[in-house]
Design an enzyme around this catalytic site. Structure first.
Site, PDB file in Angstrom:
ATOM      1  N   GLU A 185     -62.127   7.846 -44.984  1.00 11.97           N
ATOM      2  CA  GLU A 185     -61.881   6.516 -45.527  1.00 11.97           C
ATOM      3  C   GLU A 185     -63.100   5.627 -45.293  1.00 11.97           C
ATOM      4  OE1 GLU A 185     -58.477   3.000 -45.485  1.00 11.97           O
ATOM      5  OE2 GLU A 185     -58.350   4.638 -44.033  1.00 11.97           O
TER       6      GLU A 185
ATOM      7  N   ASN B 148     -51.362   4.193 -52.093  1.00 11.50           N
ATOM      8  CA  ASN B 148     -51.306   4.590 -50.687  1.00 11.50           C
ATOM      9  C   ASN B 148     -50.463   3.580 -49.912  1.00 11.50           C
ATOM     10  OD1 ASN B 148     -52.440   5.832 -48.044  1.00 11.50           O
ATOM     11  ND2 ASN B 148     -52.944   3.660 -47.875  1.00 11.50           N
ATOM     12  N   GLU B 149     -49.558   4.081 -49.105  1.00 12.17           N
ATOM     13  CA  GLU B 149     -48.709   3.226 -48.268  1.00 12.17           C
ATOM     14  C   GLU B 149     -48.233   2.002 -49.053  1.00 12.17           C
ATOM     15  OE1 GLU B 149     -50.464   2.469 -44.410  1.00 12.17           O
ATOM     16  OE2 GLU B 149     -50.385   4.589 -43.871  1.00 12.17           O
TER      17      GLU B 149
ATOM     18  N   TYR C   9     -48.180   8.847 -37.319  1.00 13.11           N
ATOM     19  CA  TYR C   9     -49.173   8.858 -36.246  1.00 13.11           C
ATOM     20  C   TYR C   9     -48.478   8.956 -34.891  1.00 13.11           C
ATOM     21  CZ  TYR C   9     -52.852   7.539 -39.546  1.00 13.11           C
ATOM     22  OH  TYR C   9     -53.746   7.537 -40.583  1.00 13.11           O
TER      23      TYR C   9
ATOM     24  N   GLU D  24     -51.595  11.785 -43.782  1.00 14.96           N
ATOM     25  CA  GLU D  24     -52.148  11.065 -42.630  1.00 14.96           C
ATOM     26  C   GLU D  24     -51.350  11.455 -41.395  1.00 14.96           C
ATOM     27  OE1 GLU D  24     -53.062   6.866 -42.891  1.00 14.96           O
ATOM     28  OE2 GLU D  24     -53.509   7.006 -45.039  1.00 14.96           O
TER      29      GLU D  24
ATOM     30  N   GLN E 113     -59.040  10.930 -38.636  1.00 18.05           N
ATOM     31  CA  GLN E 113     -59.836  11.174 -39.830  1.00 18.05           C
ATOM     32  C   GLN E 113     -60.957  12.152 -39.488  1.00 18.05           C
ATOM     33  OE1 GLN E 113     -60.965   7.818 -42.209  1.00 18.05           O
ATOM     34  NE2 GLN E 113     -59.044   6.747 -41.848  1.00 18.05           N
TER      35      GLN E 113
END
Length: 515
Positions: free
Chosen positions: A48, A195-196, A264, A319, A368
């Site tokens: 990103e 995204n999201e 996460y 992610e 990432q």
């Protein structure tokens, strides 16, 4: 009570404790004909525009004294080639829904700047754009995964991007691509549609996003998706099962090839804990969140099964990883953190979960790749180091496109402060040459574990192994000591009467190869 009798009782009690700690766990592995293939795309990565991921990470510019190819560091290219990364996601993340791709093509000196509002408020010059990224993917021999802008973009903008990178005939966008120096299209297959969307991608409701997705997906291809695009819908945040249900219910199956999921391993979003100077309490809580991936994948898959029983649509965990407080002294918006043995254990256990759910989980992206969150590579000016997570990914790439070998593991427990977690994690596969690979993780921070595997059904006679471990959970590679943690030959096993007996140290990751 006599002294000798008391000593005998104490000895017997202590012996029972030791035996309990080292009781052998039987790992049963089967080899059914109809087992799914572990899709190589499970081992994907993510780059990103965030902190020093692109600028100062991947991209140093073609005038840099650091050896590079068209501005991308050669040492990073070589490291990722060795990792055999199957796909790379770009440009975000939250950044994707502010990114306008046309600002990143054409003469670099004429490109407008962009303020990265999500990550540090820095101004970027758009010198790394579509051509730079897709040419990098060609160098890496990896599949690009482009995340389209739904949040602040338009349907036309995304449709134009698809045409710009994919169309080989004459059109306004292919003409522009040729004008900008690229004759042949790149033929990008994997596309994220926003995204999201529930957060930084527009704070949409699931129902609203489903309608927007249908509109965007319609104009990305033709009636029958002739280009074979894999359109990935912006999926749920961890336990938001209603989001997945709404998308599966309201988006026709012929318009949808993948549904995303983000999770996460975060203890507390307001107090995430140190990246290096953590204690066992923080380690245990991090692993609680990491192992929750099993529940998430199971429940989201069950919802998808209701609407897609043939499993045509992939669950895409694009992610995942550990997220801690940034390294002391670094920009809080850059999400730079060190990478310890905790991250190695987290990575191994998560990848085992993905492998074992290969029937539905067919793509994932570690967050990432360089200098951000659970990175596999860290850089400091000309210096570069590979992290423990890098080496776990390297040990596990043997599972890419191999046949899953389903297993049964009644794990012993890792107990801390009255709470428990499974101490052991495992997955296994058989490649096209008939070689069997078994990956094992001991999550327990203090106790080694013994595992027994019957080799007869697998037809294995010879075994070799690799391990990544260290003396402390907090150990990590640094720019002054870049080789503190490296994979080593694993010798903690022996074969007796057709059974493989393994002793796996605390907080370690092992991959075995059997022929």
């Amino acid at each position: 009570m006599k002294k000798n009798t008391l000593l005998l009782l104490i000895f017997t009690f202590c012996s029972q404790i030791i035996v309990a700690q080292k009781e052998t766990t039987v790992l049963s592995i089967t080899n059914p004909e109809n087992a799914p293939t572990i899709n190589k795309n499970i081992y994907g990565h993510f780059a990103e525009h965030l902190g020093r991921s692109i600028y100062g990470g991947f991209f140093v510019g073609d005038t840099s004294k650091i050896p590079n190819t068209n501005g991308v560091r050669n040492d990073i290219i070589e490291a990722l080639k060795k990792l055999k990364i199957p796909n790379l996601r770009w440009p975000g993340g939250c950044f994707a829904d502010t990114y306008h791709w046309k600002d990143g093509v054409g003469p670099k000196e004429k490109r407008p700047t962009i303020v990265n509002q999500w990550w540090g408020g820095v101004t970027e010059d758009n010198s790394f754009g579509t051509h730079d990224f897709l040419n990098l993917c060609e160098l890496l021999d990896t599949e690009p995964y482009l995340a389209g802008n739904m949040g602040s973009g338009t349907v036309q903008e995304l449709a134009d991007w698809v045409q710009y990178v994919n169309f080989g005939g004459k059109s306004p966008m292919s003409d522009l691509r040729i004008k900008n120096g690229r004759k042949e299209p790149w033929k990008v297959k994997i596309w994220g549609v926003g995204n999201e969307a529930w957060g930084c991608g527009g704070n949409m409701t699931a129902d609203y996003y489903a309608g927007e997705y249908r509109k965007y997906a319609t104009f990305m291809s033709d009636w029958s998706n002739t280009g074979g695009l894999m359109r990935v819908a912006s999926g749920a945040n961890s336990i938001d099962y209603n989001w997945t249900e709404t998308l599966m219910k309201n988006i026709p199956g012929n318009m949808l090839e993948g549904v995303a999921l983000h999770h996460y391993s975060v203890i507390d979003w307001n107090k995430k804990g140190a990246d290096v100077d953590f204690n066992e309490d923080l380690y245990f809580k991090t692993m609680q969140q990491a192992l929750k991936m099993e529940e998430l994948v199971t429940k989201h898959s069950a919802i998808m099964d209701k609407y897609d029983p043939t499993k045509k649509i992939a669950l895409v965990v694009d992610e995942w990883g550990g997220w801690y407080d940034v390294e002391n002294g670094s920009n809080p918006g850059f999400l730079y953190q060190q990478n310890t043995m905790r991250d190695a254990v987290l990575a191994g256990a998560t990848l085992n979960i993905f492998n074992n759910h290969a029937e539905r989980v067919r793509m994932a992206n570690l967050a990432q790749c360089v200098n951000v969150l659970q990175a596999v590579i860290l850089t400091d000016k000309a210096k570069m180091i590979l992290t423990p997570t890098y080496y776990v990914m390297q040990m596990y790439h043997v599972h890419q496109d191999a046949k899953l070998l389903p297993l049964t593991l009644n794990s012993p427990l890792y107990t801390y402060n009255g709470e428990t977690l499974p101490a052991l994690s495992a997955s296994a596969s058989k490649d096209k040459k008939g070689v069997v690979h078994i990956s094992l993780v001991n999550v327990d921070s203090k106790i080694e574990n013994k595992i027994e595997i019957d080799l007869k059904e697998l037809g294995i006679k010879n075994v070799s192994g690799t391990i990544i471990t260290s003396t402390k959970l907090q150990d990590h590679n640094t720019f002054d000591n870049p080789t503190k943690i490296l994979p080593k030959v694993f010798k903690g096993f022996e074969i007796r009467k057709g059974k493989l007996e393994i002793v796996i140290p605390p907080f370690s990751v092992v991959t075995l190869e059997g022929k």
